[in-house]
Design a protein around this motif. Structure first.
Motif: not given
Length: 568
Positions: A251, A254, A275-276, A278-279, A281-283
């Motif tokens: 988390t 990323c 953005w990949g 960051l996404v 990291s959110a997942v």
């Protein structure tokens, strides 16, 4: 039953247990509290020498390496990748810092500190012997795995040894040593590079590291509760939250890697890698929360702590405060070199931070002394936050007519206030949790703090470049505009040599961009102030006996609340 029995307490989560699905994230079974650690004054001095020498070395190492980025890049003929030396270390520190809170409860304070020192020392030794840039970057990541634990474990160990009312004063002394190490690192790194080569700056850290290692082995003998101390190694290892640690590392890693690539590689936000990450990291963040809530029997970040009033407020205030503080630290020198053009040397632009550095040490010690004298921290915390807001507001108002004495003194309240906030909020966190959660809560505090530091640099850099590029394109046009703009963006040293119209355009563009950054710093400090409002004023015990009694009272209170909710 009387209404007072249902009144919320600091140990109670914001959400009741019966409002949530059944999970493993309940308070750990209460174990008999270990007797307070008592050591003689002589032994305490040796313990603190071992712990604080490691803290000093960690701060020294950070600024030494920052000074050596250019020589190292030139040595390997890969200057374009030299920034990754710092990025890999900071990423590793942020990812592994919170893990040491739990590790210090499993391996003991001595075991966790020795692990941190071993990783830091091994990585530093590899840096001095690195045959390539890739090897050096990897070695810095290994050093960061240990560097992330030095501050956390030393803070936990000092808390075990020092009554809470005096704890702030000792934290102030720690911050003085940290500031001293950070201040000496730059000049020392430059001298070592010029005299013996850049490798010596890594290898000559080993004697200090060995000194700290020996003292920790010999003097740090803080006992864990017998139920944990007497467990076999296999049982202790089962308490390690492997899945939670992995998802937490992914988390944070990323997130910080995506933002670092955005600023260092100047990639657009729409780039697939940015953005990949960051996404991703959110997942991973969602998965981490699920693991900590429903899977891990001994979570590295218990969700019940994050749901409590004071731990949540302290974590968020440390995050926003660190974002503002490190953004200020990196952008104020840029103001003097790009806008004022009043110095031609790197040392000159950093000299303006000298009053700020003195204020940091002074603010931390003063906060510790005041808490020791009064036993209170809430009013001090809010007043300190207010000082940081005033400072960043004054800095945001800098213009061509601002007197020189303002440029030197306006940042002083930022140093005083933030050093005090960092000290008081750490004590507030320690005073708000039961003894079994002390180490984990300290690790959480340092996680939010270090993450805020890295994001403060990365986000302010990305914002600065975005506004600067826009302003330069408005003011500079013509056939060579693109090359001129790129040169101005990448190095402030070219500005004094530009023609007067271009120089004025560059200075005004930097001034506009930095003003936006300074306004955002003020906003972050204001958010820090808002986050400090919910912090609860808990008694600060002046002796080990009073502190132990308070721990028992809070433990019993938490057990009563849990039993009552179960009956309900």
């Amino acid at each position: 039953m009387s209404s007072t029995a249902h009144s919320p307490s600091e140990a109670s989560p914001l959400l009741r247990a019966h409002d949530l699905p059944q999970s493993y994230d309940a308070p750990e079974p209460a174990v008999p509290l270990s007797p307070p650690a008592k050591v003689s004054n002589a032994d305490l001095a040796w313990v603190l020498a071992g712990l604080w020498s490691a803290v000093f070395l960690g701060a020294l190492d950070g600024t030494i390496v920052a000074t050596l980025l250019s020589p190292i890049g030139s040595y390997y003929n890969e200057s374009n990748r030299s920034s990754y030396i710092g990025t890999s270390y900071l990423l590793s520190v942020c990812c592994f810092t919170p893990l040491y809170g739990r590790l210090s409860d499993i391996l003991g304070r001595k075991g966790a500190m020795l692990l941190a020192l071993s990783l830091f020392g091994f990585g530093t030794l590899l840096c001095g012997l690195a045959p390539s840039m890739d090897a050096l970057i990897a070695a810095r990541a290994i050093a960061g795995m240990g560097g992330g634990g030095v501050m956390t474990v030393s803070s936990v160990a000092v808390t075990d040894l020092i009554p809470l009312r005096q704890r702030g004063l000792y934290q102030g002394m720690t911050n003085i040593l940290f500031g001293l190490g950070a201040g000496l690192g730059g000049p020392l790194g430059g001298w070592l590079n010029d005299s013996f080569g850049w490798r010596s700056a890594f290898l000559l850290q080993m004697p200090i590291l060995l000194f700290s290692f020996i003292l920790v082995i010999a003097k740090v003998n803080i006992k864990l509760p017998a139920e944990i101390e007497n467990q076999p190694i296999r049982a202790k290892l089962r308490r390690i939250d492997g899945l939670g640690s992995l998802t937490l590392v992914l988390t944070v890693g990323c997130l910080l890697l995506g933002l670092s690539l955005k600023s260092t590689e100047e990639l657009p936000w729409s780039h697939p890698i940015v953005w990949g990450l960051l996404v991703a990291s959110a997942v991973w963040c969602v998965l981490f929360a699920l693991v900590e809530s429903y899977v891990a029997p001994y979570p590295v970040m218990p969700m019940r702590l994050v749901k409590q009033r004071t731990p949540l407020a302290v974590s968020l205030s440390n995050f926003f405060g660190s974002v503002a503080a490190f953004s200020m630290l990196y952008n104020v020198p840029l103001y003097f070199s790009a806008v004022r053009l009043n110095t031609s040397t790197d040392a000159g632009k950093w000299l303006h931070l000298l009053p700020h550095s003195v204020a940091i040490s002074t603010g931390s010690v003063f906060a510790g002394w005041l808490m020791r004298r009064t036993g209170k921290l809430y009013t001090l915390t809010l007043a300190s936050c207010a000082m940081t807001i005033v400072a960043t507001t004054m800095v945001a108002c800098w213009n061509d007519n601002t007197p020189q004495w303002h440029l030197w003194l306006d940042i002083v309240p930022q140093g005083l206030g933030m050093a005090s906030v960092i000290t008081t909020t750490l004590i507030a966190m320690i005073a708000s949790v039961v003894k079994e959660d002390l180490a984990v809560a300290t690790g959480i505090t340092y996680l939010f703090r270090t993450t805020g530091q890295v994001l403060g640099v990365s986000l302010s850099g990305a914002l600065l470049q975005s506004v600067l590029t826009s302003k330069l394109r408005e003011r500079i046009t013509g056939p060579d505009a693109f090359e001129i703009i790129e040169a101005i963006r990448h190095s402030t040293s070219v500005i004094p040599d530009l023609s007067p119209p271009l120089r004025q355009a560059a200075v005004q563009s930097y001034a506009d961009a930095l003003r936006i950054v300074f306004i955002c710093q003020a906003a972050c400090n204001f958010l820090c102030f808002l986050c400090c409002l919910p912090i609860q004023e808990n008694p600060l015990p002046g002796t080990h006996e009073e502190q132990e009694a308070q721990y028992r009272k809070r433990q019993n209170s938490g057990s009563s609340c849990s039993s009552e909710e179960t009956m309900t």
